[in-house]
Design an enzyme around this catalytic site. Sequence first.
Site, mmCIF file in Angstrom:
data_model
loop_
_atom_site.group_PDB
_atom_site.id
_atom_site.type_symbol
_atom_site.label_atom_id
_atom_site.label_comp_id
_atom_site.label_asym_id
_atom_site.label_seq_id
_atom_site.Cartn_x
_atom_site.Cartn_y
_atom_site.Cartn_z
ATOM 1 C CB CYS A 1 -0.462 0.142 0.919
ATOM 2 S SG CYS A 1 -1.970 1.092 1.291
ATOM 3 C CB CYS B 1 -2.762 5.220 5.880
ATOM 4 S SG CYS B 1 -4.065 5.074 6.587
ATOM 5 C CB CYS C 1 -1.969 -0.362 7.737
ATOM 6 S SG CYS C 1 -4.391 -1.336 6.888
ATOM 7 C CD GLN D 1 -16.689 -9.880 14.835
ATOM 8 O OE1 GLN D 1 -15.270 -8.912 14.354
ATOM 9 N NE2 GLN D 1 -16.434 -9.956 15.995
ATOM 10 C CE1 TYR E 1 -21.067 -6.224 26.931
ATOM 11 C CE2 TYR E 1 -20.931 -8.304 27.319
ATOM 12 C CZ TYR E 1 -20.700 -7.039 28.131
ATOM 13 O OH TYR E 1 -20.371 -6.889 29.057
ATOM 14 C CD GLU F 1 -26.229 -5.182 21.742
ATOM 15 O OE1 GLU F 1 -25.162 -5.913 20.882
ATOM 16 O OE2 GLU F 1 -25.926 -3.382 20.926
ATOM 17 C CG ASP G 1 -18.326 -10.816 20.321
ATOM 18 O OD1 ASP G 1 -17.599 -10.287 20.787
ATOM 19 O OD2 ASP G 1 -19.093 -11.150 19.285
ATOM 20 C CB CYS H 1 -11.799 -7.416 20.028
ATOM 21 S SG CYS H 1 -12.923 -6.035 20.462
#
Length: 461
Positions: A81, A87, A90, A291, A320, A341, A389, A416
Amino acid sequence: MFHVKQRDYPVRLGQVVDLEITGYTSEGQGVARVEGLAVVVAGAIRGETVRAKIEHLGHTAAYGRLLEVLRPSPHRVAPGCPHAGRCGGCAFWHMDYAEELHAKAQRVEDALRRIGGLEVGPVEIVPSPQSTGYRNKAQYPVALVNGKATAGFFRPRTHQVLDVGRCRIQGSAADRAKETVVRWMRACGVSAYDEKTRQGLVRHIYVRTAAVTGQVLVCLVVHGDQIPQENTLVENLLTSVDNLGTVLLSIHKKPGNAVLGDSFRTLYGPGYIEDQLCGLSFRLSPRSFYQVNHDQAQQLYEAAVALAGLTGKETAMDLYCGTGTISLVLARRAARVIGVEIIDQAVADAKENALRNGLTNAEFRCADASQAAAQLAAEGIRPDVIVVDPPRKGLDEAGMDAMVQMAPEKIVYISCDPATLARDLKYLTARGYRLTTARAYDMFPRCAHVETIARLVRADA
Ligand code: SAH
């Protein structure tokens, strides 16, 4: 951790040092040790010798700018990239995918050991089926750059918008929608929002693309109640974006970093799009979590169901639950599923998703997950399996206490953030649970984040 006064640091500001890179930070930067002090160098790879200039002394680490790679790693590659390093989206374009996977698995393993105090072997990581073009959601901040309305991504650690053109990890529809909105802004003199002065109209361009149906949702986030030339915008999008499913306006007048506002107005289509995941059909509203990596999410959810070990007789809880993705995948194999949720649009989607898939054994509550868990425990509900989650901050103790009180045989934890996962696993393993599985999933190739699935089994089960 190294905690000394900065004047005692073994490196000085402005000093040029040669460093042996031995690992990575949670953001994927290289780390070297100088007399115990961590020196962080963005763009450096484990095993490399690099020359860096010390530019910042933090509380627990020094930060160097990479000047030269003296001995490159065999994993170093030419970035795929052109915006790599400039940026903020990433972190891993300068290394091959094998090394990126190693860095992520190591991060999970370290967190489980150091924060969780857990004795784990090497953590396996499941590669993403695609490492470019995998993202189905793009949130482009909009700003005035050199006198022109511009949309792109923030430069690292700033709110300066970098015009990226084509983003390698996005599907092409998102970039096309973004370009169309920017052209419309320029042609119709629509202003970009300025965070500092809180003036101007367009804050973000939000695009979600359904991987299977190909439908595209475009949501313009504005600091105002309406936009000029609304019809022109919709017509332009219809011309340039294949399979445009819906266009919305999100009214967002509050300061802060939240991307979407609280109220929405549909400009075109039904206000949502549809996708398929694990053989089920899902309605997705802009506020509902989904996701970002469809194919990897399927693998992750299949793993969650396998770890839940369902036979069809069980009661399962999905805390969640978002739009009910995991709940409904579980519902095919369980007697009863209860999803919880906090976002009402997501709960409405979840209920609709249960109906459209003919799954009558899934019910959904709109509530804070830990309050709902306490309530469900008080109601005497005793699930066989609880899947959680949560967002990055993880679970809270009240929620985990309620889970322990419900005494499920299994807890499947999708996370995550390895650090909060490790903290929560430590709490739960001190309360009668045993960690049987921890596996990383690369949900975000080229980016620093990593997803983990863990299973706990009641120690007396
Ligand atoms: N399991 C879903 C969603 C996971 S993302 C999926 O895989 O698609 C985490 C979800 O937790 C989001 O939908 C978010 O809206 C929700 N959430 C955040 N805080 C919450 C809280 N305190 N109580 C309940 N849900 C919450």
